[in-house]
Design a protein around this motif. Structure first.
Motif, PDB file in Angstrom:
ATOM      1  N   ARG A 190     -53.637 -35.125 -18.378  1.00 39.45           N
ATOM      2  CA  ARG A 190     -52.786 -36.003 -19.127  1.00 39.45           C
ATOM      3  C   ARG A 190     -53.140 -35.916 -20.734  1.00 39.45           C
ATOM      4  O   ARG A 190     -52.547 -35.806 -21.744  1.00 39.45           O
ATOM      5  N   GLN A 191     -54.669 -36.178 -20.607  1.00 37.74           N
ATOM      6  CA  GLN A 191     -55.269 -35.927 -22.200  1.00 37.74           C
ATOM      7  C   GLN A 191     -55.053 -34.627 -23.056  1.00 37.74           C
ATOM      8  O   GLN A 191     -54.794 -34.531 -24.044  1.00 37.74           O
ATOM      9  N   TRP A 192     -55.369 -33.464 -22.195  1.00 33.45           N
ATOM     10  CA  TRP A 192     -55.112 -32.421 -22.574  1.00 33.45           C
ATOM     11  C   TRP A 192     -53.682 -32.023 -23.055  1.00 33.45           C
ATOM     12  O   TRP A 192     -53.557 -31.278 -24.194  1.00 33.45           O
ATOM     13  N   SER A 193     -53.087 -32.170 -22.083  1.00 36.28           N
ATOM     14  CA  SER A 193     -51.524 -31.854 -22.469  1.00 36.28           C
ATOM     15  C   SER A 193     -51.237 -32.504 -24.002  1.00 36.28           C
ATOM     16  O   SER A 193     -50.311 -31.941 -24.737  1.00 36.28           O
ATOM     17  N   ARG A 194     -51.553 -33.741 -23.987  1.00 36.04           N
ATOM     18  CA  ARG A 194     -51.417 -34.506 -25.601  1.00 36.04           C
ATOM     19  C   ARG A 194     -51.841 -33.610 -26.545  1.00 36.04           C
ATOM     20  O   ARG A 194     -51.148 -33.418 -27.583  1.00 36.04           O
ATOM     21  N   ILE A 195     -53.090 -33.186 -26.473  1.00 35.98           N
ATOM     22  CA  ILE A 195     -53.678 -32.445 -27.465  1.00 35.98           C
ATOM     23  C   ILE A 195     -52.984 -31.002 -27.705  1.00 35.98           C
ATOM     24  O   ILE A 195     -52.675 -30.700 -28.723  1.00 35.98           O
ATOM     25  N   LEU A 196     -52.660 -30.228 -26.470  1.00 38.33           N
ATOM     26  CA  LEU A 196     -52.275 -29.045 -26.713  1.00 38.33           C
ATOM     27  C   LEU A 196     -50.683 -29.128 -27.297  1.00 38.33           C
ATOM     28  O   LEU A 196     -50.455 -28.430 -28.054  1.00 38.33           O
ATOM     29  N   ASP A 197     -49.969 -30.439 -26.980  1.00 37.69           N
ATOM     30  CA  ASP A 197     -48.621 -30.628 -27.627  1.00 37.69           C
ATOM     31  C   ASP A 197     -48.715 -30.593 -29.180  1.00 37.69           C
ATOM     32  O   ASP A 197     -47.759 -30.246 -29.841  1.00 37.69           O
ATOM     33  N   THR A 198     -49.901 -31.261 -29.656  1.00 37.67           N
ATOM     34  CA  THR A 198     -49.955 -31.418 -30.992  1.00 37.67           C
ATOM     35  C   THR A 198     -50.255 -30.127 -31.642  1.00 37.67           C
ATOM     36  O   THR A 198     -49.680 -29.810 -32.799  1.00 37.67           O
ATOM     37  N   VAL A 199     -50.859 -29.421 -31.018  1.00 38.97           N
ATOM     38  CA  VAL A 199     -51.328 -27.985 -31.795  1.00 38.97           C
ATOM     39  C   VAL A 199     -49.952 -27.162 -31.547  1.00 38.97           C
ATOM     40  O   VAL A 199     -49.702 -26.426 -32.716  1.00 38.97           O
ATOM     41  N   ILE A 200     -49.341 -27.190 -30.626  1.00 33.20           N
ATOM     42  CA  ILE A 200     -48.050 -26.060 -30.127  1.00 33.20           C
ATOM     43  C   ILE A 200     -46.970 -26.685 -31.225  1.00 33.20           C
ATOM     44  O   ILE A 200     -46.208 -25.706 -31.876  1.00 33.20           O
ATOM     45  N   HIS A 201     -46.886 -27.844 -31.224  1.00 30.97           N
ATOM     46  CA  HIS A 201     -45.698 -28.367 -32.199  1.00 30.97           C
ATOM     47  C   HIS A 201     -46.038 -28.878 -33.547  1.00 30.97           C
ATOM     48  O   HIS A 201     -45.413 -29.759 -34.139  1.00 30.97           O
ATOM     49  N   ALA A 202     -47.368 -28.598 -34.183  1.00 30.67           N
ATOM     50  CA  ALA A 202     -47.768 -29.003 -35.552  1.00 30.67           C
ATOM     51  C   ALA A 202     -46.775 -28.423 -36.451  1.00 30.67           C
ATOM     52  O   ALA A 202     -46.422 -26.947 -36.342  1.00 30.67           O
ATOM     53  N   ARG A 203     -46.324 -29.223 -37.288  1.00 34.80           N
ATOM     54  CA  ARG A 203     -45.634 -28.863 -38.599  1.00 34.80           C
ATOM     55  C   ARG A 203     -46.485 -28.169 -39.570  1.00 34.80           C
ATOM     56  O   ARG A 203     -47.449 -28.887 -39.802  1.00 34.80           O
ATOM     57  N   PRO A 204     -45.994 -26.999 -40.051  1.00 34.10           N
ATOM     58  CA  PRO A 204     -46.918 -26.195 -41.032  1.00 34.10           C
ATOM     59  C   PRO A 204     -46.693 -27.244 -42.311  1.00 34.10           C
ATOM     60  O   PRO A 204     -46.258 -28.062 -42.612  1.00 34.10           O
ATOM     61  N   GLU A 205     -47.934 -27.325 -43.039  1.00 36.27           N
ATOM     62  CA  GLU A 205     -48.149 -27.740 -44.301  1.00 36.27           C
ATOM     63  C   GLU A 205     -47.329 -27.672 -45.214  1.00 36.27           C
ATOM     64  O   GLU A 205     -47.000 -26.395 -45.453  1.00 36.27           O
ATOM     65  N   GLN A 206     -46.846 -28.541 -46.121  1.00 39.90           N
ATOM     66  CA  GLN A 206     -45.922 -28.401 -47.036  1.00 39.90           C
ATOM     67  C   GLN A 206     -46.802 -28.073 -48.323  1.00 39.90           C
ATOM     68  O   GLN A 206     -47.850 -28.939 -48.614  1.00 39.90           O
ATOM     69  N   PRO A 207     -46.600 -26.909 -49.284  1.00 37.81           N
ATOM     70  CA  PRO A 207     -47.301 -26.869 -50.408  1.00 37.81           C
ATOM     71  C   PRO A 207     -47.276 -28.071 -51.323  1.00 37.81           C
ATOM     72  O   PRO A 207     -46.071 -28.739 -51.202  1.00 37.81           O
TER      73      PRO A 207
END
Length: 210
Positions: A190-207
């Motif tokens: 459960r915890q790793w799924s949350r972490i993995l989801d944030t990595v996979i769906h992270a939005r690129p930083e805007q300049p």
């Protein structure tokens, strides 16, 4: 009855015997380990003669590497089929994919494969076959994980996170060998799924200033 008609039932019986031997080899390996898994033991479990087993698989190494490969291919087909029922997207899909991968590494296929890998460390003639088989299954498992997670591996950290998921699943499989680890495992998944989801769906930083 022509020769072709006669040949077909024989081929069907041969395929059925081969399949019985492969499935018996995996269950035998999972239950008895390498030292207790002889060709005779597998033949008896499959309900065929030792001679019939050796007709299909001349050596013990042929039998057990083919068995793991056979079941791994069946697992891959089953995973592809199960993927159709996965949630469409979001954290619920990520959790379902991680659950599915962990399920593989806590099942009988992993237990059987583990015995084969351990044996390969000491059996010189077995090692190259197991190394090649492990590499091929590992590549396909990684490819399917990327596909099901809809992960973009060009994004920094995504490839490593997907591989970490597979490594974690393997580790949880090892922890489950001696005792039922399901309660602790559920919290980790459960915890790793949350972490993995944030990595996979992270939005690129805007300049700045965009």
């Amino acid at each position: 009855m022509d020769a072709l008609t006669t040949r077909a039932p024989k081929q069907d019986r041969s395929r059925a015997t081969r399949r019985k031997l492969l499935e018996a080899a995996v269950s035998c390996l999972a239950e008895r380990g390498w030292s207790g898994s002889t060709v005779s033991a597998v033949a008896e479990r499959a309900g065929v003669t030792r001679g019939a087993a050796q007709h299909h698989f001349p050596t013990r190494e042929d039998l057990f590497t083919a068995a793991i490969e056979h079941v791994a291919e069946e697992w891959l087909d089953a995973v592809r089929e199960r993927a159709r029922a996965l949630p469409r997207d979001g954290e619920s899909r990520t959790r379902a994919v991680v659950d599915m991968l962990v399920g593989v590494y806590t099942g009988p296929l992993f237990r059987a494969a583990l015995h084969l890998w351990v044996a390969a460390a000491d059996e010189e003639q077995l090692r190259p076959r197991v190394n090649a088989l492990e590499a091929r299954i590992g590549r396909e498992a990684h490819r399917l994980a990327v596909e099901f997670l809809d992960a973009d591996e060009s994004v920094e950290g995504v490839r490593e996170s997907v591989q970490a998921t597979l490594d974690m699943a393997r580790g949880l499989g090892l922890a489950n060998l001696l005792s039922d680890d399901s309660a602790r495992r559920a919290g980790i998944v459960r915890q790793w799924s949350r972490i993995l989801d944030t990595v996979i769906h992270a939005r690129p930083e805007q300049p700045p200033g965009s």
